[in-house]
Design an enzyme around this catalytic site. Structure first.
Site, short mmCIF file in Angstrom:
data_model
loop_
_atom_site.label_atom_id
_atom_site.label_comp_id
_atom_site.label_asym_id
_atom_site.label_seq_id
_atom_site.Cartn_x
_atom_site.Cartn_y
_atom_site.Cartn_z
N TYR A 1 -19.02 -11.33 21.38
CA TYR A 1 -17.90 -11.99 20.79
C TYR A 1 -17.82 -13.24 20.66
O TYR A 1 -17.72 -13.67 19.51
CB TYR A 1 -16.90 -11.47 21.72
CG TYR A 1 -15.19 -11.43 20.90
CD1 TYR A 1 -14.95 -10.48 19.65
CD2 TYR A 1 -14.59 -12.37 21.28
CE1 TYR A 1 -13.96 -10.83 19.06
CE2 TYR A 1 -13.30 -12.59 20.57
CZ TYR A 1 -12.97 -11.62 19.54
OH TYR A 1 -11.82 -11.66 18.78
N SER B 1 -14.40 -8.35 14.26
CA SER B 1 -13.42 -9.19 14.08
C SER B 1 -14.14 -10.55 14.29
O SER B 1 -15.22 -10.91 13.60
CB SER B 1 -12.56 -9.03 15.31
OG SER B 1 -11.21 -9.65 15.09
N ASP C 1 -6.06 -2.49 8.07
CA ASP C 1 -6.30 -3.75 8.96
C ASP C 1 -5.29 -4.77 8.75
O ASP C 1 -5.31 -5.35 7.25
CB ASP C 1 -7.68 -4.22 8.89
CG ASP C 1 -7.95 -5.33 9.86
OD1 ASP C 1 -7.10 -5.88 10.22
OD2 ASP C 1 -9.12 -5.55 10.16
N HIS D 1 -7.47 -2.30 12.10
CA HIS D 1 -8.22 -3.31 12.83
C HIS D 1 -8.95 -2.69 14.22
O HIS D 1 -10.08 -2.76 14.29
CB HIS D 1 -7.38 -4.66 13.36
CG HIS D 1 -8.43 -5.58 13.69
ND1 HIS D 1 -8.96 -6.31 12.88
CD2 HIS D 1 -8.67 -6.05 14.99
CE1 HIS D 1 -9.60 -7.50 13.62
NE2 HIS D 1 -9.58 -7.14 14.65
#
Length: 699
Positions: A469, A549, A632, A667
């Site tokens: 991430y 994301s 999203d 999302h």
């Protein structure tokens, strides 16, 4: 760089898909995508965007293009062998009963539960620890064409009134409704569909406080239940749209604690409103650029902050004299990072990360250490959930090879009992989780978790799923998932590096991956891939990378910077056009993390790594599956649409560039388990096809 108007790359028809084959014959072409150049000028630099027209989500041209891309992807992936076996095994692990951590009010336990034969979570109540589970809110019986989920927003102190949110698909917006627990019925009042934070009942259950996000910015309101016209603004007038705000009500209803954030990463401010005196807000702290997270504990306010403490410390304040000069430190900064805290049983429970391994330590409100909560293995422990004036608390443990177990804990007796264990058929003892360290490009040591079968031979042959991430102060700690479990069962290695930009080592680690330092995050990830290859785990032809994301930005960037290093990429709900991200949906919140192209200095580094602006004509890119959808409402789906079009036109390799575009999903979260199985099956079958793993999945 001017992309071709149409991708010339062709690959095999469905009938020619075979295990491990990604080079193919010329029978299927990418759908036609028109080019309409739009030129922008950023501080004297001209930038050409060939697919600006795809930003208009509702135009006829865009809808037709989405349809053709979906048809194309479906046709290609439908013929991949092994899909049925993947779906069946995922179903074995996901179609099991799941029970969430409860919230306790009086002798009532409120929690979400999904039975093995259900698609969605139902909100339940249990009267007494040994009582019967009573369903209260069941989304299965709500008539709707769009997948719908429900979640608890707030529960009154006496457990008689419940506020719950109804979420369409994966959208962030919810409609808030109220439920009479004693009468077992939905009340007539509701809060209209919007983004809400900090819903709280007044002690008499007659009213609620809540923060609603408007086009102008966040606003905190109060209203009397059953009287919509009574809504009045309490705080937030004039706050701009890039601010984030939520409020908390003290147990006695005397004080309102307000937190205002400067986007997601720009620090926070704290204010206190005396509701009893009817006075305006009193500033606790503001405009420091530091982070403050606070909540009430009896007649005090407990605060976690990185003010003069990058690893975090805990302080307390009196709401009567809340200014920062009057705060008192009770848990000073330590070597390890504070991830959060909770209050239960009259004590403070601080969740630390020690080299990315969780530990919960208990203190009294004078700062005296009382005990630790130990982990059974290398994994993640949640912070305590409970009430400060109640002996009972709950916490959970999980790891990559261990499904989640939730424990009920007596603070006074220091005794824990099992509340719920996920009954998943998985041989945990056959797999191991280890942590390794490697050097990034600039020499920084970065930790990485590896999970796989025990006693694997390091001969470079293993398929690796590398995911990370690296942003927003978020820490990735070990947790169980059906996708990872299936991957390991099929001989794969799961690799999760803890990149800079996350919160694993405090605010300094976060700042090392923000703004102009964002390239550090990409360098850390590339170095992880190189380490896995150099140490005999895998090879580029057996390496898959994935992220969603901010993690989608991550894999999008490293794909354009080092396309030679990976065989396949899964890029989910990604940020891709970093020159325009702040203009869409809630992108303005993230300027405090990334910066903005409106600033000349920030434009330079954003352009340097923005995936959309660094695709090279004719480069041999890995196979890519982009995942996004209409629902999203956080990261605009236009990023994936534009990048798909650009890469289909530009790639010089014979590996497919596909878009899986869901016209309902959003999302994250909120999807039926059947839809989750479908999505994961598509993702894993694509990855396994490209890594040559399909022979193992063919009966």
């Amino acid at each position: 760089m001017t992309p071709r108007a149409k991708g010339l790359f062709v690959f095999a028809a469905v009938g020619f898909l075979i295990a491990g084959a990604s080079s193919v014959s010329a029978q299927v072409r990418y759908p036609e995508t028109k080019v309409e150049h739009v030129t922008d000028s950023y501080h004297g630099t001209r930038i050409v965007d060939p697919y600006r027209w795809l930003e208009d989500q509702e135009s006829e041209d865009t809808r037709a293009w989405i349809g053709s891309q979906n048809d194309f992807t479906t046709e290609i992936l439908a013929g991949v062998p092994g899909r049925a076996l993947i779906a069946a095994r995922l179903g074995d692990m996901l179609k099991v009963g799941v029970v969430g951590t409860p919230t306790v009010r009086g002798d009532r336990y409120f929690f979400s539960q999904r039975a093995a034969d259900q698609d969605l979570f139902v909100i339940y109540m249990r009267a007494g620890i040994d009582g019967r589970d009573i369903p209260l809110i069941d989304p299965h019986i709500m008539a709707t064409e769009t997948p719908m989920s429900v979640g608890v927003q707030a529960i009154s102190d006496d457990g008689s009134v419940l506020a719950y949110g109804i979420r369409q698909g994966g959208q962030d917006e919810v409609t808030v409704r109220f439920y009479d627990v004693d009468g077992r019925k939905v009340m007539g009042d509701h809060l209209p569909r919007a983004r809400y934070f900090g819903v709280a009942f007044t002690p008499d259950n007659r009213g609620v406080y809540y923060t609603r996000y408007t086009d102008e910015g966040p606003r905190l309101y109060h209203r009397v239940l059953g009287e919509p016209e009574s809504e009045r603004l309490v705080y937030g007038e004039g706050l701009p749209a890039e601010k984030i705000m939520f409020g908390q009500l003290s147990d006695d209803g005397r004080w309102l604690l307000i937190t205002v954030l400067e986007g997601t990463s720009g620090g926070s401010d704290l204010y206190v409103v005396s509701l009893e005196a009817g006075m305006g807000s009193v500033t606790m702290v503001e405009n420091t650029g530091k982070n403050y997270q606070a909540t009430f504990a009896a007649n005090q306010i407990v605060i976690q902050t990185d003010w003069d403490a990058p690893n975090g410390r805990i302080m307390v304040a009196n709401p009567e004299q809340p200014g920062r000069d009057n705060w008192r430190e009770i848990v000073p900064e330590k070597e390890h990072v504070v991830q959060g805290f909770s209050l239960a049983g009259g004590f403070l429970w601080v969740n630390y990360l020690e080299n990315v391994v969780g530990r919960v330590r208990g203190f009294d409100l004078d700062g005296t250490h009382i005990r630790d909560i130990e982990l059974p293995a290398l994994g993640s422990i949640s912070g305590m959930t409970g009430d400060f004036d109640r002996d009972e608390a709950f916490f959970s443990f999980t790891s990559y090879n261990t499904p989640r177990t939730t424990f009920r804990y007596s603070v006074s007796r220091d005794e824990r009992t099992e509340w719920y264990r996920q009954a998943i058929d998985f041989d945990s003892d056959g797999y191991e989780v280890q942590q390794v360290w490697y050097a990034s490009k600039d020499g920084t040591r970065v930790p990485m978790f590896l999970a796989h079968r025990k006693n694997i031979v390091l001969d470079g042959s293993h398929p690796v799923y590398l995911t990370a991430y690296g942003g927003f102060n978020i820490s990735l700690t070990p947790s169980f998932s059906a996708q990872s479990a299936l991957w390991m069962e099929r001989g794969g290695v799961l690799a999760v590096p803890n990149l800079r930009g996350g919160g694993e080592f405090g605010e300094m680690w976060h700042e090392a991956g923000m703004f102009e330092n964002k390239q550090n995050v990409f360098d850390d990830f590339i170095a992880a891939a190189e380490w896995l290859i150099e140490n005999g785990y895998t090879s580029p032809s057996r390496l898959a990378i994935a992220g969603g994301s901010n993690g989608g930005l991550l894999v999008g960037a490293v794909m354009t910077q080092r396309p030679d290093l990976y065989q396949v990429v899964v890029c989910s709900v990604p940020l891709i056009d970093m020159l325009r991200f702040h203009e869409f949906l809630v992108g303005r919140y993230w300027v405090s993390e990334y910066g903005s192209s409106e600033d000349p200095a920030q434009f330079d580094y954003l352009q340097a790594y923005s995936p959309y602006h660094n695709v090279s004509e004719g480069a041999e890119y890995p196979a890519v599956l982009f995942e996004t959808g209409d629902g999203d409402t956080r990261v605009a789906p236009l990023h994936a649409r534009k990048m798909t079009a650009l890469m289909q036109a530009a790639t010089g390799s014979d590996r497919p560039i596909l878009l899986r575009y869901d016209t309902e999903a959003g999302h994250s979260g909120g999807l039926p388990v059947s839809k989750t199985i479908e999505d994961l099956t598509t993702r894993l079958s694509f990855v396994m096809w490209q890594l040559g793993m399909l022979d193992e999945l063919t009966p």
